[in-house]
Design a protein around this motif. Structure first.
Motif, mmCIF file in Angstrom:
data_model
loop_
_atom_site.group_PDB
_atom_site.id
_atom_site.type_symbol
_atom_site.label_atom_id
_atom_site.label_comp_id
_atom_site.label_asym_id
_atom_site.label_seq_id
_atom_site.Cartn_x
_atom_site.Cartn_y
_atom_site.Cartn_z
ATOM 1 N N ASP A 198 38.748 47.333 38.532
ATOM 2 C CA ASP A 198 37.490 47.672 37.881
ATOM 3 C C ASP A 198 37.763 48.858 36.954
ATOM 4 O O ASP A 198 37.597 50.021 37.328
ATOM 5 C CB ASP A 198 36.428 48.020 38.937
ATOM 6 N N TYR A 250 29.970 45.209 43.008
ATOM 7 C CA TYR A 250 29.800 44.269 44.125
ATOM 8 C C TYR A 250 28.452 44.379 44.836
ATOM 9 O O TYR A 250 28.111 43.516 45.633
ATOM 10 C CB TYR A 250 30.894 44.507 45.178
ATOM 11 N N CYS A 277 40.046 48.184 43.970
ATOM 12 C CA CYS A 277 39.313 47.133 43.267
ATOM 13 C C CYS A 277 39.717 47.164 41.807
ATOM 14 O O CYS A 277 39.752 48.231 41.196
ATOM 15 C CB CYS A 277 37.810 47.399 43.334
ATOM 16 N N TYR A 283 31.576 50.963 44.014
ATOM 17 C CA TYR A 283 31.515 49.513 44.247
ATOM 18 C C TYR A 283 30.303 48.843 43.597
ATOM 19 O O TYR A 283 29.896 47.762 44.020
ATOM 20 C CB TYR A 283 31.544 49.240 45.755
ATOM 21 N N LEU A 322 41.723 42.346 43.359
ATOM 22 C CA LEU A 322 42.146 43.552 44.068
ATOM 23 C C LEU A 322 43.586 43.860 43.696
ATOM 24 O O LEU A 322 44.341 42.967 43.339
ATOM 25 C CB LEU A 322 42.096 43.311 45.588
ATOM 26 N N ILE A 351 34.234 40.818 50.466
ATOM 27 C CA ILE A 351 35.371 40.522 49.585
ATOM 28 C C ILE A 351 36.495 39.862 50.374
ATOM 29 O O ILE A 351 37.191 38.982 49.886
ATOM 30 C CB ILE A 351 35.879 41.819 48.903
ATOM 31 N N LEU A 387 35.924 46.315 52.352
ATOM 32 C CA LEU A 387 36.189 44.929 51.938
ATOM 33 C C LEU A 387 35.362 43.960 52.769
ATOM 34 O O LEU A 387 34.822 42.975 52.250
ATOM 35 C CB LEU A 387 37.687 44.621 52.090
#
Lengths: 225, 225
Positions: free
Chosen positions: A131, B114, A129, B111, A95, A149, A144
């Motif tokens: 990514d 995830y 995030c 996301y 993160l 997470i 989260l």
């Protein structure tokens, strides 16, 4: 040494004592050969910048240590561009914790309908995030938690520590006549605690002097002067 | 009547008694002539769809009223495609409150690193700013407070009401063999309270039947059957 992580600007190895060894590389993020700390791709190499970033990080980690703030920093071998760090676990797949004192960058791209470029923010904290493929998406506390997470309690710790750490960094820069607009931190989980990890270098922050943004290379020189 | 707001699918007028009159139009969002409730542009007109959306909204608002939930709904004149509503104030320049029971759409786009498409979510609530030019950016509780759009207390009310309302809508659809994946609501501020506003129509939700997404036009027919 076993390489446990290969990053864009740092590689991480496992030491025999269980700690991590972070090797600061001379690769920097950017696009088309232009250094841009906000970019997600390695754009170019600048000789010696890994060592300069390590020196800058050590400078700030030592200040934080004196202020009683726990971080992953153990020691540094500047000649080798290496830092020894506690082997903290990152949250999820990593993160970024952003602390904003003035509205700029992605904050304006998202909320420019509500706030002007450069308007003050009160150590505003947000989480994205890591990514690249998805453009480092913003995530809420609830997100989260829902994705497993981070717990709500960990989120609160991260926010509180971020505000405390960034106030110290802001003050340190202000003493040099520099104005911190925003900064990007990373946190990890170690020994039941949330601690600051990664680096604190010029490429992680937007800093202005007399109303003009300071280039990261110049900023490093000003910080280490 | 004074027109106080012109939307993509509805216009809002001020009535003499102080309430609003919402006129449901036959314009629907989409792209290249294809109806897409998630799109931000008016893509085409479908004759009678304004009235069908009003009927669907009345159907759900009446169910919510029986459950003791306050909304802006006062009455409807279906022939005129018009609804009378309390003159609630929107937050900021308008927000969308999304409640998710299964991960899909923008949640996966953000996301997907995830969570898998279709994975369950527990009435997960998130807020986006209505801002077509900026792609309706996600905003956190802290962001809403920092930008003066909503207080933390109002945010908590919105989240609690959203969960309650969406559970009722989900159950109502389940009785018809329909599976609610996610739904988009709007809230306003009226008389010191946060209340549900806007519409509750097929274009605001993603609904599946036997694992296959149901087209909004078919969904309206199934809801009103």
């Amino acid at each position: 040494m076993e390489k446990v992580y290969q990053g864009k600007t740092k590689d991480v190895y496992k030491l025999d004592n269980g700690n991590f060894r972070l090797l600061f590389k001379d690769d920097v993020t950017g696009e088309n050969g232009v250094f841009d700390p906000g970019a997600n791709t390695v754009g170019l190499s600048i000789e010696g910048i890994g060592r300069e970033n390590l020196k800058t990080s050590v400078y700030f980690f030592e200040i934080l240590k004196k202020a009683g703030i726990k971080t992953h920093y153990v020691s540094a071998d500047v000649e080798a561009s290496a830092m020894e760090a506690l082997p903290a676990k990152v949250f999820g797949k990593g993160l970024e914790i952003i602390c904003r004192f003035k509205a700029t960058g992605s904050f304006i791209r998202r909320y420019g309908n509500y706030i002007d470029e450069g308007a003050p923010l009160n150590a505003y904290v947000e989480v994205t995030c890591k990514d690249d493929g998805r453009g480092d998406p913003l995530i809420t506390k609830e997100g989260l938690e829902a994705l497993g997470i981070m717990t709500g309690e960990q989120f609160n710790s991260v926010v509180a520590e971020t505000k405390e750490i960034c106030a110290i960094i802001k003050d340190t820069l202000a003493e040099k006549g520099l104005d911190l607009y925003d900064i990007k931190l990373e946190f990890g989980y170690y020994n039941g605690e949330v601690i600051l990890i990664d680096e604190i270098a010029s490429g992680n922050m937007r800093v202005y002097k007399d109303g003009v943004i300071v280039d990261p290379i110049d900023l490093t020189k000003m910080i280490l002067a």
